[in-house]
Design a protein around this motif. Structure first.
Motif, short mmCIF file in Angstrom:
data_model
loop_
_atom_site.label_atom_id
_atom_site.label_comp_id
_atom_site.label_asym_id
_atom_site.label_seq_id
_atom_site.Cartn_x
_atom_site.Cartn_y
_atom_site.Cartn_z
N GLN A 37 -3.89 13.16 -10.30
CA GLN A 37 -4.57 12.11 -9.54
C GLN A 37 -4.23 12.20 -8.06
N LEU A 38 -2.98 12.42 -7.76
CA LEU A 38 -2.55 12.53 -6.36
C LEU A 38 -3.25 13.69 -5.67
N GLU A 88 -4.17 3.12 -12.89
CA GLU A 88 -5.53 2.58 -13.02
C GLU A 88 -6.15 2.31 -11.65
N ARG A 89 -5.34 1.78 -10.72
CA ARG A 89 -5.86 1.55 -9.36
C ARG A 89 -6.23 2.86 -8.69
N MET A 90 -5.41 3.88 -8.87
CA MET A 90 -5.72 5.19 -8.30
C MET A 90 -6.99 5.76 -8.92
N GLU A 91 -7.17 5.58 -10.22
CA GLU A 91 -8.36 6.08 -10.90
C GLU A 91 -9.61 5.39 -10.35
N GLU A 107 1.88 5.14 -2.65
CA GLU A 107 2.60 4.60 -3.80
C GLU A 107 2.96 5.70 -4.80
N LEU A 108 1.99 6.56 -5.11
CA LEU A 108 2.27 7.63 -6.07
C LEU A 108 3.26 8.64 -5.51
N GLU A 109 3.17 8.91 -4.21
CA GLU A 109 4.15 9.83 -3.60
C GLU A 109 5.56 9.26 -3.71
#
Length: 605
Positions: free
Chosen positions: A171-172, A224-227, A201-203
Motif C-alpha cells: 500500500q505504501l 483501511e484509510r490508506m486503501e 503514518e505507515l512509514e
C-alpha cells in the motif's frame, strides 16, 4: 607608496585563498546534487538498483544471476553455474529445438540430465504422482528444471508469515506512486493531504514494526484509510507516466525477487543434499580416532572372505550409518545369517571409521570386510582412469511433450546405474563366482537367500528393469553405436551378478571402451552401462525391490510392505533431514540408536 606596495602581494594571496575556498564550497554543493540526480536517472549506488520497466527479461535474468553470484554460497564454479543458469539456458534451447523438430515431424527425444552432485541422489516424480500431491502444471515444469526440489517444496509449503506487514508495504509503495501526480493538482488538495498523512503514518509504523506481532492495535483502521485514499487517487485523472513507471518497478522487482528466491532455494536444497551433515562428520571423525586408540581389534575370519559357497554381498559406500543399516536389515531377515559375508568398499577418508564400526558391532554371526578401494585401484591404474570411490549414479530423464501441451503432461523418470567402481568387481573378488550388490540406500525386509538359487541362464546380471525408459528413446545420445531400441533400462539397488560369465564376456573391457567412445562426458556412465548390458539382463520380479522412497510421495504402504527391498533412491535420503518422514520409519528401526557414538555426535535422522 612603500607601505602600499608591500600590501599588494598580501592582498593578492588573500584573494587567491578566497577564490579557492569559494570553489570548494561550490564543489561540495554540486557533488551531492549530481549524486542525487544520478540516482534519479538510473545511476547505480551500492544500496539501490533501479529496475527499468522496459528492460528485457534477459536483463532481469542477468540481474538475478549477479545477485546469486554475489550472495550465493561458495562452491566450485561448474556446480554454481549449472544451478544459476539452468533455467535460462534450458528454456531457450529446448523451446527452439522442440519447434524445429515439430515442423520437421521428428519425434522429440527425452533429455537426460545428470544431477550435479557426486553422492547418488535423484528423484522420481511422474505426472500421476505430481497430480496426487496437488501440484499444478507450473510445478510440473519446475520439476523438470529442479528435480524433486519442487515436489519437496509443495509438500513442505508453509503459510505466508507477516502478511499484514507485506500488505502495508505494498500500500505504501502504491500511495507513493500516485502522490506526486495528485499533489500537482490544486483541485485535489484534500486528497493530497490524505495521501500524505497516510503515507507518513505507515512509514512511522513500518519503521518500528517488522513483523505482524509488533503492529499497533489500530493498524487495521490505518490500512483501511490508506486503501480508501488509494481508491480515491485511482479515480482521479492524473498523468500516468509516473504512476506507470512506479508500478512497473514494483512488478519487475517482485518478479526478480521471486525468480531469485526460487533459484536460491533450489540451490540451497541441492547444497543440503550434497553436504554431509555435521553429526555424520562428527561420527566419522570419532570412529577414526577410536580406531587408532584401540589396538585390541584385530580379527577377520579370512577363511570366510573368499569362500565361494557362502553368500557374498558387496556394498559401495562412504556412509557408515547407511551401510550399517543395509547389513543390519539383511541379517535380521536372513534364515542363516552365519553364511553371509559383506564386503564394504569405501574411500580412504572413511576407511578407518568404517573398519572400527564393523569391528565394534556384531551382526548375528555374519562377517563384514571393509576394503579401501582407493588402495585397490592402484593395482588397476593401467586399465582405468579411476582415482577414488564412485558410488552408484542416478540420472533424470525428462520427456518433453509438444510445445502446446500442458506442463503437467511432461514426464520425468529417474534411473540409478552402476558407477565406474562397479566394473572392478571381477578383479577385486577373483575367487568368487556370484555376488549380490546392494546400494547403501536400501533396506532389506525379507530373506534374500533365494537369490543365490536363481538360474539366470546366459545372462550376466539380475536386475529390475524399467521399461518406461527404453534405449530407443535415448538414441540421440548413443551416436553411431548399435543397440536394440526395444531394450529396457535397468536399475541398481539390488543386483545379482554372475562373475564367471562377466569374466568370460569381458564386460569390464567392453564398458571402458564404450566410456571412451561416448562423447558426452556426463552421460557416459549411464549410456555405456546400458550398451554394455543390453540383452544380458535377467529380469527380477518387481516385488523384489520397490524404488523411489527418496523422492516419490505417492508410494502406497501396501506396496512397501510387500517388497523384499526398499530403495531410497532420490534426493531425500532417510538419513537426511530432507527425507520423507512417512518412509523414514522403515529405515530407522534398523539403526542402533543406543550407540554411544551416535548419541555423542547427536546423530538423529
Amino acid at each position: 607608496m612603500k607601505g602600499g606596495g608591500g600590501g599588494g602581494p598580501a592582498k593578492r594571496r588573500w584573494r587567491g585563498l578566497a577564490f579557492g575556498v569559494l570553489f570548494l564550497v561550490i564543489l561540495s554543493m554540486l557533488v551531492p546534487l549530481g549524486f542525487l540526480l544520478g540516482i534519479h536517472n538510473g545511476f547505480h549506488s551500492s544500496g539501490f538498483v533501479p529496475l527499468q520497466h522496459n528492460s528485457p527479461s534477459g536483463d532481469r535474468t542477468r540481474h538475478v544471476d549477479n545477485i546469486v553470484r554475489k550472495l550465493g554460497p561458495t562452491l566450485p564454479k561448474d556446480i554454481l553455474k549449472r544451478f544459476v543458469h539452468e533455467a535460462k539456458n534450458e528454456t531457450s534451447s529446448t523451446n527452439a529445438t522442440w519447434k524445429s523438430q515439430q515442423k520437421k515431424g521428428v519425434p522429440i527425444p527425452p533429455q537426460v540430465v545428470l544431477q550435479p552432485f557426486s553422492n547418488k541422489t535423484i528423484s522420481k516424480d511422474s505426472g500421476k504422482a505430481v497430480m496426487k500431491g496437488g501440484v499444478d502444471g507450473s510445478v510440473g515444469l519446475c520439476e523438470l528444471k529442479y528435480g524433486s526440489y519442487c515436489i519437496w517444496r509443495e509438500e513442505n509449503r508453509e503459510d505466508m508469515k507477516d502478511s499484514t506487514v507485506k500488505k502495508l508495504k505494498d500500500q505504501l509503495f502504491v500511495a507513493r506512486a500516485y502522490f506526486p501526480s495528485v499533489a500537482k493538482m490544486p483541485a485535489q488538495n484534500k486528497l493530497s493531504r490524505e495521501l500524505k498523512q497516510n503515507i507518513q503514518e505507515l512509514e512511522h509504523v513500518l519503521s518500528e514494526s517488522t513483523i505482524d506481532a509488533d503492529l499497533p492495535p489500530r493498524i487495521q483502521k490505518n490500512s483501511e484509510r490508506m486503501e480508501a485514499a488509494i481508491a480515491g487517487a485511482k479515480s482521479v485523472t492524473v498523468d500516468c507516466n509516473n504512476v506507470d513507471k512506479k508500478l512497473r518497478q514494483i512488478f519487475d522487482l517482485t518478479e526478480d525477487e521471486a525468480n531469485f528466491h526460487m533459484k536460491q532455494s533450489a540451490f540451497l536444497y541441492q547444497l543440503a543434499v550434497q553436504t554431509m551433515p555435521k553429526s555424520h562428520h562428527c561420527l566419522s571423525m570419532r570412529l577414526t580416532v577410536e580406531f587408532f586408540r584401540d589396538d585390541s581389534f584385530d580379527k577377520e575370519l579370512t577363511e570366510k572372505l573368499s569362500d565361494p559357497t557362502l553368500q557374498h554381498y558387496v556394498i559401495f559406500s562412504s556412509n557408515v550409518i547407511a551401510s550399517s543399516v543395509v547389513i543390519n536389515s539383511t541379517v535380521m531377515h536372513a534364515k542363516e545369517s552365519t553364511n553371509q559375508v559383506f564386503h564394504v568398499l569405501t574411500d580412504g577418508q572413511n576407511y578407518y571409521a568404517m573398519k572400527y564400526w564393523f569391528l565394534m558391532n556384531t551382526f548375528k554371526g555374519a562377517v563384514v570386510q571393509v576394503l579401501n578401494i582407493e588402495q585397490l585401484i592402484l593395482d588397476y591404474s593401467d586399465k582405468t582412469t579411476l582415482s577414488h570411490l564412485n558410488s552408484p549414479l542416478e540420472f533424470r530423464v525428462s520427456f518433453h511433450n509438444s510445445d502446446n501441451a500442458p506442463a503437467m503432461h511432461n514426464r520425468t523418470q529417474y534411473i540409478s546405474i552402476f558407477s565406474h567402481s562397479h566394473y572392478l568387481l571381477p578383479e577385486l573378488f577373483k575367487n568368487l563366482g556370484k555376488v549380490v550388490v546392494l546400494d547403501d540406500d536400501v533396506v532389506v525386509q525379507q530373506d534374500l537367500s533365494t537369490l543365490w538359487k536363481l538360474n539366470m541362464g546366459q545372462k550376466v546380471m539380475g536386475a529390475v528393469q524399467i521399461c518406461s525408459v527404453r534405449l530407443g528413446q535415448l538414441e540421440s545420445y548413443f551416436g553411431d553405436s548399435s543397440f536394440n531400441k526395444d531394450s529396457c533400462s535397468w536399475m541398481s539397488g539390488l543386483n545379482v551378478i554372475d562373475l564367471v560369465k562377466w569374466r568370460e564376456l569381458g564386460i569390464s573391457e567392453t564398458y571402458w571402451k564404450l566410456v571412451k567412445k561416448v562423447s558426452m562426458k556426463e552421460e557416459s556412465s549411464v549410456l555405456a552401462s546400458m550398451l554394455t548390458f543390453q540383452d544380458l539382463i535377467y529380469t527380477l520380479d518387481s516385488e523384489w525391490i520397490i524404488s523411489g522412497l527418496g523422492h516419490d510421495y505417492g508410494i502406497s504402504l501396501e506396496s512397501i510392505k510387500k517388497a523384499a527391498v526398499l530403495h531410497y533412491n532420490g534426493n531425500m535420503k532417510p538419513w537426511l533431514e530432507l527425507g520423507i518422514h512417512r518412509y523414514k520409519v522403515y529405515w530407522k528401526k534398523f539403526l542402533n540408536r543406543e550407540n554411544k557414538f551416535l548419541n555423542e555426535c547427536n546423530v538423529n535422522p
